[in-house]
Design a protein around this motif. Structure first.
Motif, PDB file in Angstrom:
ATOM      1  N   MET B   1       0.767  -1.111   0.076  1.00 16.59           N
ATOM      2  CA  MET B   1       0.073  -0.080  -0.041  1.00 16.59           C
ATOM      3  C   MET B   1       1.053   1.355   0.122  1.00 16.59           C
ATOM      4  SD  MET B   1      -3.315   0.833   2.295  1.00 16.59           S
ATOM      5  CE  MET B   1      -2.782   0.171   3.838  1.00 16.59           C
ATOM      6  N   ILE B   2       0.443   2.177  -0.600  1.00 14.83           N
ATOM      7  CA  ILE B   2       1.178   3.420  -0.679  1.00 14.83           C
ATOM      8  C   ILE B   2       1.311   4.159   0.633  1.00 14.83           C
ATOM      9  CG2 ILE B   2       1.129   5.841  -1.625  1.00 14.83           C
ATOM     10  CD1 ILE B   2      -0.388   4.486  -4.074  1.00 14.83           C
ATOM     11  N   LEU B   3       2.498   4.658   0.911  1.00 13.65           N
ATOM     12  CA  LEU B   3       2.792   5.165   2.398  1.00 13.65           C
ATOM     13  C   LEU B   3       1.821   6.199   2.734  1.00 13.65           C
ATOM     14  CD1 LEU B   3       5.182   4.404   4.023  1.00 13.65           C
ATOM     15  CD2 LEU B   3       6.507   6.187   3.275  1.00 13.65           C
ATOM     16  N   ARG B   4       1.582   7.149   1.938  1.00 11.12           N
ATOM     17  CA  ARG B   4       0.542   8.237   2.329  1.00 11.12           C
ATOM     18  C   ARG B   4      -0.847   7.582   2.643  1.00 11.12           C
ATOM     19  NH1 ARG B   4      -3.434  10.412  -0.457  1.00 11.12           N
ATOM     20  NH2 ARG B   4      -3.469   8.919  -2.224  1.00 11.12           N
ATOM     21  N   LYS B   5      -1.349   6.512   2.045  1.00 15.90           N
ATOM     22  CA  LYS B   5      -2.338   5.795   2.608  1.00 15.90           C
ATOM     23  C   LYS B   5      -2.392   5.159   3.933  1.00 15.90           C
ATOM     24  CE  LYS B   5      -4.363   5.187  -1.887  1.00 15.90           C
ATOM     25  NZ  LYS B   5      -4.449   4.364  -3.035  1.00 15.90           N
ATOM     26  N   ILE B   6      -1.186   4.709   4.140  1.00 13.28           N
ATOM     27  CA  ILE B   6      -0.679   4.267   5.679  1.00 13.28           C
ATOM     28  C   ILE B   6      -0.867   5.232   6.656  1.00 13.28           C
ATOM     29  CG2 ILE B   6       0.869   2.997   6.952  1.00 13.28           C
ATOM     30  CD1 ILE B   6       1.714   1.496   4.448  1.00 13.28           C
ATOM     31  N   PHE B   7      -0.179   6.572   6.231  1.00 13.55           N
ATOM     32  CA  PHE B   7      -0.404   7.622   7.021  1.00 13.55           C
ATOM     33  C   PHE B   7      -1.843   8.061   7.291  1.00 13.55           C
ATOM     34  CE2 PHE B   7       4.254   8.859   6.357  1.00 13.55           C
ATOM     35  CZ  PHE B   7       4.457   9.271   7.716  1.00 13.55           C
ATOM     36  N   VAL B   8      -2.818   8.021   6.254  1.00 16.29           N
ATOM     37  CA  VAL B   8      -4.071   8.399   6.681  1.00 16.29           C
ATOM     38  C   VAL B   8      -4.664   7.272   7.493  1.00 16.29           C
ATOM     39  CG1 VAL B   8      -6.497   8.501   5.401  1.00 16.29           C
ATOM     40  CG2 VAL B   8      -4.448   9.578   4.272  1.00 16.29           C
ATOM     41  N   ASN B   9      -4.449   6.254   7.237  1.00 20.42           N
ATOM     42  CA  ASN B   9      -4.963   5.167   8.241  1.00 20.42           C
ATOM     43  C   ASN B   9      -4.387   5.072   9.535  1.00 20.42           C
ATOM     44  OD1 ASN B   9      -6.406   3.801   6.017  1.00 20.42           O
ATOM     45  ND2 ASN B   9      -5.099   2.079   5.773  1.00 20.42           N
ATOM     46  N   SER B  10      -3.075   5.534   9.790  1.00 26.30           N
ATOM     47  CA  SER B  10      -2.616   5.781  10.962  1.00 26.30           C
ATOM     48  C   SER B  10      -3.357   7.025  11.581  1.00 26.30           C
ATOM     49  CB  SER B  10      -1.100   6.036  10.938  1.00 26.30           C
ATOM     50  OG  SER B  10      -0.392   4.961  10.439  1.00 26.30           O
ATOM     51  N   ALA B  11      -3.345   7.893  11.077  1.00 27.75           N
ATOM     52  CA  ALA B  11      -3.805   9.203  11.555  1.00 27.75           C
ATOM     53  C   ALA B  11      -5.450   8.766  12.139  1.00 27.75           C
ATOM     54  CB  ALA B  11      -4.002  10.190  10.589  1.00 27.75           C
ATOM     55  N   GLU B  12      -6.283   8.010  11.067  1.00 30.68           N
ATOM     56  CA  GLU B  12      -7.572   7.604  11.526  1.00 30.68           C
ATOM     57  C   GLU B  12      -7.497   6.989  12.747  1.00 30.68           C
ATOM     58  OE1 GLU B  12      -9.701   7.693   7.125  1.00 30.68           O
ATOM     59  OE2 GLU B  12      -9.187   5.830   7.929  1.00 30.68           O
ATOM     60  N   ALA B  13      -6.632   5.862  12.817  1.00 32.35           N
ATOM     61  CA  ALA B  13      -6.529   5.082  14.008  1.00 32.35           C
ATOM     62  C   ALA B  13      -6.390   5.793  15.183  1.00 32.35           C
ATOM     63  CB  ALA B  13      -5.626   3.874  14.004  1.00 32.35           C
ATOM     64  N   ILE B  14      -5.502   6.869  15.244  1.00 29.92           N
ATOM     65  CA  ILE B  14      -4.995   7.760  16.427  1.00 29.92           C
ATOM     66  C   ILE B  14      -6.463   8.463  16.766  1.00 29.92           C
ATOM     67  CG2 ILE B  14      -3.805   9.763  16.947  1.00 29.92           C
ATOM     68  CD1 ILE B  14      -1.712   8.485  15.316  1.00 29.92           C
ATOM     69  N   VAL B  15      -7.248   8.990  15.943  1.00 27.26           N
ATOM     70  CA  VAL B  15      -8.261   9.653  15.986  1.00 27.26           C
ATOM     71  C   VAL B  15      -9.372   8.906  16.575  1.00 27.26           C
ATOM     72  CG1 VAL B  15     -10.366  11.226  15.133  1.00 27.26           C
ATOM     73  CG2 VAL B  15      -7.921  11.601  14.262  1.00 27.26           C
ATOM     74  N   GLU B  16      -9.560   7.643  16.106  1.00 26.49           N
ATOM     75  CA  GLU B  16     -10.525   6.736  16.815  1.00 26.49           C
ATOM     76  C   GLU B  16     -10.338   6.460  18.122  1.00 26.49           C
ATOM     77  OE1 GLU B  16     -10.090   3.347  14.102  1.00 26.49           O
ATOM     78  OE2 GLU B  16     -11.097   4.247  12.583  1.00 26.49           O
ATOM     79  N   ASN B  17      -9.119   6.683  18.719  1.00 24.85           N
ATOM     80  CA  ASN B  17      -8.835   6.421  20.085  1.00 24.85           C
ATOM     81  C   ASN B  17      -8.209   7.684  20.752  1.00 24.85           C
ATOM     82  OD1 ASN B  17      -9.108   3.344  20.589  1.00 24.85           O
ATOM     83  ND2 ASN B  17      -7.699   3.228  18.838  1.00 24.85           N
ATOM     84  N   LYS B  18      -9.011   8.543  20.658  1.00 23.12           N
ATOM     85  CA  LYS B  18      -8.486   9.965  21.065  1.00 23.12           C
ATOM     86  C   LYS B  18      -7.802  10.150  22.376  1.00 23.12           C
ATOM     87  CE  LYS B  18     -11.991  12.623  18.627  1.00 23.12           C
ATOM     88  NZ  LYS B  18     -12.725  11.693  18.239  1.00 23.12           N
ATOM     89  N   LEU B  19      -8.669   9.399  23.287  1.00 21.99           N
ATOM     90  CA  LEU B  19      -8.104   9.653  24.832  1.00 21.99           C
ATOM     91  C   LEU B  19      -6.705   8.824  24.917  1.00 21.99           C
ATOM     92  CD1 LEU B  19      -8.589  10.878  27.686  1.00 21.99           C
ATOM     93  CD2 LEU B  19      -9.535   8.531  28.148  1.00 21.99           C
ATOM     94  N   ARG B  20      -6.791   7.548  24.451  1.00 18.07           N
ATOM     95  CA  ARG B  20      -5.533   6.767  24.543  1.00 18.07           C
ATOM     96  C   ARG B  20      -4.442   7.675  24.060  1.00 18.07           C
ATOM     97  NH1 ARG B  20      -5.197   1.336  21.745  1.00 18.07           N
ATOM     98  NH2 ARG B  20      -6.516   0.352  23.150  1.00 18.07           N
ATOM     99  N   SER B  21      -4.701   8.132  22.681  1.00 16.80           N
ATOM    100  CA  SER B  21      -3.550   8.593  21.832  1.00 16.80           C
ATOM    101  C   SER B  21      -2.984   9.876  22.661  1.00 16.80           C
ATOM    102  CB  SER B  21      -4.144   8.931  20.484  1.00 16.80           C
ATOM    103  OG  SER B  21      -4.665   7.980  19.965  1.00 16.80           O
ATOM    104  N   ALA B  22      -3.959  10.610  23.045  1.00 18.91           N
ATOM    105  CA  ALA B  22      -3.662  11.930  23.810  1.00 18.91           C
ATOM    106  C   ALA B  22      -2.712  11.513  24.985  1.00 18.91           C
ATOM    107  CB  ALA B  22      -4.867  12.590  24.212  1.00 18.91           C
ATOM    108  N   LEU B  23      -3.128  10.523  25.820  1.00 18.91           N
ATOM    109  CA  LEU B  23      -2.321  10.196  27.045  1.00 18.91           C
ATOM    110  C   LEU B  23      -0.884   9.932  26.785  1.00 18.91           C
ATOM    111  CD1 LEU B  23      -5.154   8.578  29.309  1.00 18.91           C
ATOM    112  CD2 LEU B  23      -3.890  10.772  29.564  1.00 18.91           C
ATOM    113  N   THR B  24      -0.822   8.979  25.563  1.00 19.71           N
ATOM    114  CA  THR B  24       0.486   8.617  24.976  1.00 19.71           C
ATOM    115  C   THR B  24       1.177   9.796  24.487  1.00 19.71           C
ATOM    116  OG1 THR B  24      -0.821   6.899  24.160  1.00 19.71           O
ATOM    117  CG2 THR B  24       1.413   6.704  23.530  1.00 19.71           C
ATOM    118  N   MET B  25       0.727  10.512  23.790  1.00 20.49           N
ATOM    119  CA  MET B  25       1.222  11.872  23.370  1.00 20.49           C
ATOM    120  C   MET B  25       1.715  12.430  24.430  1.00 20.49           C
ATOM    121  SD  MET B  25      -0.546  13.550  20.279  1.00 20.49           S
ATOM    122  CE  MET B  25      -1.163  12.713  19.169  1.00 20.49           C
ATOM    123  N   LEU B  26       1.003  12.484  25.614  1.00 17.37           N
ATOM    124  CA  LEU B  26       1.447  13.464  26.792  1.00 17.37           C
ATOM    125  C   LEU B  26       2.748  12.924  27.273  1.00 17.37           C
ATOM    126  CD1 LEU B  26       0.132  15.721  28.449  1.00 17.37           C
ATOM    127  CD2 LEU B  26      -0.552  13.955  29.997  1.00 17.37           C
ATOM    128  N   GLY B  27       3.141  11.817  27.272  1.00 16.11           N
ATOM    129  CA  GLY B  27       4.231  11.320  28.049  1.00 16.11           C
ATOM    130  C   GLY B  27       5.367  11.921  26.532  1.00 16.11           C
TER     131      GLY B  27
END
Lengths: 233, 402
Positions: B1-27
């Protein structure tokens, strides 16, 4: 030339102390355009056979020719490519991505296909996903999440996902197992319709009613094909 | 799969798990902020101390009696049994050292200053008429000692601003008499308030001529000599010249230590660099913790999404596609965290600087690219293992995973 040709397929599993001979010298030929069911009780080896036909698992012995090419010597990447390009899966439990809309679920195989087909840009992918969802009668529900859809609708999304890369083979594992009889009938009819358009369909089931709606029935027991007959209808 | 699409998928997965992503990011945010802020503290302290040193006068040379062989130390102990600097050494330097623009002997001691209204315990500093030039001292009233004051050891005094305020309040002090250790001195000047400079507060000092101070403390041994070179580049030559002159006068023995701005700065820098490294190490540990947080969450995420991995593999994802998906997800989290951390630390330090200009902790710009790459690297390093784990999951097992 057969689309699927299984030659002397064996498969063993070690479960604890026990050596299970899940497939014992299976030989099958399935030609393009056929509508076949593989039927048997649980433990008959039909799921193992489906996994091997679907390139999700490799046989212990024997050769499997898909579309004339021996798959038993393929690398993992080649198997992935074949799954993507030649096979569409439909599962009993739908196996949709729960957080993605119907449309996104259907687009997913095409995203992986874009590795092999550079013409598949985002526009094209979207357009083909919509066309395929229209084909299974779900154009009104493309933006719904799987949990906002009924069982029959979910299975239609799954079928659309299986169809979207125009595979030669649709492989369905108990596709009606989680559906009521009326919805099951609709899904079987959908498969029949797809078959009449030229798609080869293989349904694995323990349900004789489903099996009998197929043109060909392969009956399995103890890892062997014990009967190869025409469907009741 | 094209890298750009993987990026989009990753971003979507991060948005789908907002709280968890935010807490991980906080670290990661805290980690990057720690890196930037601690390095800023280190460099800010260094910048502050450097400017303090420079405000003392850039060409200052300190000559202390006694000698230690230790390199880069701040000089010998204050009271040294060996070596003795006297007023005649000062005279010799004034007459013979071409590279020096000013030389003064200094005497330093505790004392009491009082008039009718108040008594103050203070530091007395004995110096000659050239001392104010060496240290860039400005007077707001009167003048510093004259050569005659020094040569005849007159009982005159120049007061630090705080002492003048204590003894006289707002009244005129110039020309009045004060008792310095029971000996009457006439006030001839007041020094401009300057505040604390490297632990010395000029405002709390009483300055008297060197000769008067030696008499006051009943000694002929100077605390030290202070000089200034004619130019900053001439400091090395000045040191050589001073060494030659004094050695000659001390029977060929080098029983004194010369400290210049350069050597002082060097030893300060050694300490400050150590501080910066220590802070960087602490910051590095917080990055490590942030990285482990990412790995932790990614491992949970891989387990939780085993079925998704199975589905993706079934429809044609290669192992490398799955690897990329999870790796990029980790990197997106860590890099977003890194960028937010950079933005926040800039915001904090610049806001602080806007309200407290004396408190300059603005990060040096060279720290920004490394902190960005550090967050990127952390994402890659701690994302690889979970991503590999995801890629190696068997498809049929994953499809059956509940």
């Amino acid at each position: 030339m057969a689309l699927i040709e299984l030659q002397n397929i064996h498969k063993h599993f070690i479960m604890g102390e026990e050596d299970i001979h899940a497939l014992n010298d299976v030989n099958i030929k399935i030609y393009e355009g056929e509508f076949t069911s593989i039927v048997g009780t649980s433990g008959s080896g039909k799921s193992t056979l489906m996994n091997i036909i679907g390139l999700l698992d490799l046989p212990g012995e024997g050769n499997y020719l898909l579309d004339g090419i021996n798959t038993t010597t393929m690398t993992d990447d080649e198997l992935s490519e074949y799954r993507n390009q030649k096979i569409g899966f439909v599962f009993q439990s739908f196996n949709l991505l729960p957080k993605a809309s119907a449309l996104k679920n259907v687009e997913m195989p095409m995203q992986y296909a874009s590795t092999y087909n550079k013409n598949l840009d985002d526009m094209k992918i979207r357009q083909m996903a919509l066309e395929t969802l229209n084909k299974v009668g779900l154009l009104e529900r493309v933006h719904h999440l799987p949990n906002e859809l009924s069982g029959g609708q979910r299975q239609r999304v799954a079928i659309a996902r299986a169809l979207v890369n125009s595979p030669k083979l649709i492989l369905a594992d108990e596709p009606t197992g989680a559906l009521d009889s009326k919805t099951s009938e609709e899904i079987i009819n959908l498969f029949r319709e797809l078959n009449s358009q030229g798609v080869t369909v293989v349904i694995v089931t323990h349900d004789n009613n489903v099996a009998n709606r197929c043109k060909r029935v392969l009956r399995m027991s103890d890892g062997k094909i014990i009967e190869d007959s025409k469907g009741a209808e | 799969m094209i890298l750009r699409k993987i990026f989009v998928n990753s971003a979507e997965a991060i948005v789908e798990n907002k709280l968890r992503s935010a807490l991980t990011m906080l670290g990661m945010i805290i980690g990057v902020m720690a890196v930037i802020l601690l390095v800023s503290v280190g460099t800010g302290a260094k910048r502050y101390i450097t400017s303090e040193f420079e405000s003392l006068g850039t060409n200052v040379i300190l000559i202390q009696p006694g000698k230690t062989d230790k390199k880069n130390s701040m000089g010998p102990p204050v009271s040294s049994s060996k070596g003795k600097l006297t007023l005649s050494d000062v005279d010799a330097l004034q007459k013979n050292a071409q590279s020096l623009s000013a030389v003064s002997g200094v005497m330093f001691g505790a004392g009491v200053v009082k008039n009718e209204s108040a008594t103050n315990n203070i530091n007395i500093l004995g110096s000659n008429d050239q001392f104010n030039r060496i240290f860039n001292m400005t007077l707001i009233e009167g003048s510093y000692f004259s050569k005659e004051d020094e040569d005849s050891g007159r009982r005159v005094a120049v007061l630090g601003y705080a002492i003048k305020e204590n003894l006289f309040g707002s009244a005129t002090a110039l020309g009045k008499l004060v008792k310095v250790n029971e000996s009457e001195h006439r006030i001839i000047g007041i020094i401009k308030p300057t505040g604390d400079k490297l632990g010395f507060n000029v405002d709390d000092m009483v300055f008297i001529p060197t000769k008067s101070s030696l008499r006051l403390f009943n000694t002929d041994k100077l605390f030290g000599i202070r000089a200034s070179a004619k130019s900053k580049s001439g400091i090395d030559d000045a040191v050589k010249e001073i060494t030659a002159i004094l050695k000659d006068r001390h029977n060929g023995e080098e029983d004194f230590t010369i400290i210049t701005q350069v050597t002082m700065m060097e030893s300060m820098n050694t300490i400050l660099n150590m501080l910066t490294y220590a802070l960087a190490a602490i910051a590095f540990i917080s990055m490590l913790v942030g990285g482990i947080g990412i790995m932790n969450i990614m491992l949970v995420s891989v387990t939780e999404r085993t079925r998704e991995i199975g589905i993706r593999r079934a429809v044609g994802a290669r192992r490398s596609d799955i690897l990329k998906q999870f790796l990029i997800e980790a990197v997106v989290i860590s890099v977003s965290g890194g960028l937010i951390g950079i933005a926040l630390s800039m915001l904090i330090t610049y806001t602080l600087f806007a309200f407290l200009p004396g408190f300059d902790m603005r990060p040096p710009f060279w720290i920004l690219p490394p902190s960005f790459f550090l967050s990127l690297t952390t994402g890659v390093v701690f994302g690889v293992w979970p991503a590999r784990k995801a890629a190696l999951i068997q498809t049929i097992d994953a499809l059956r995973y509940e």
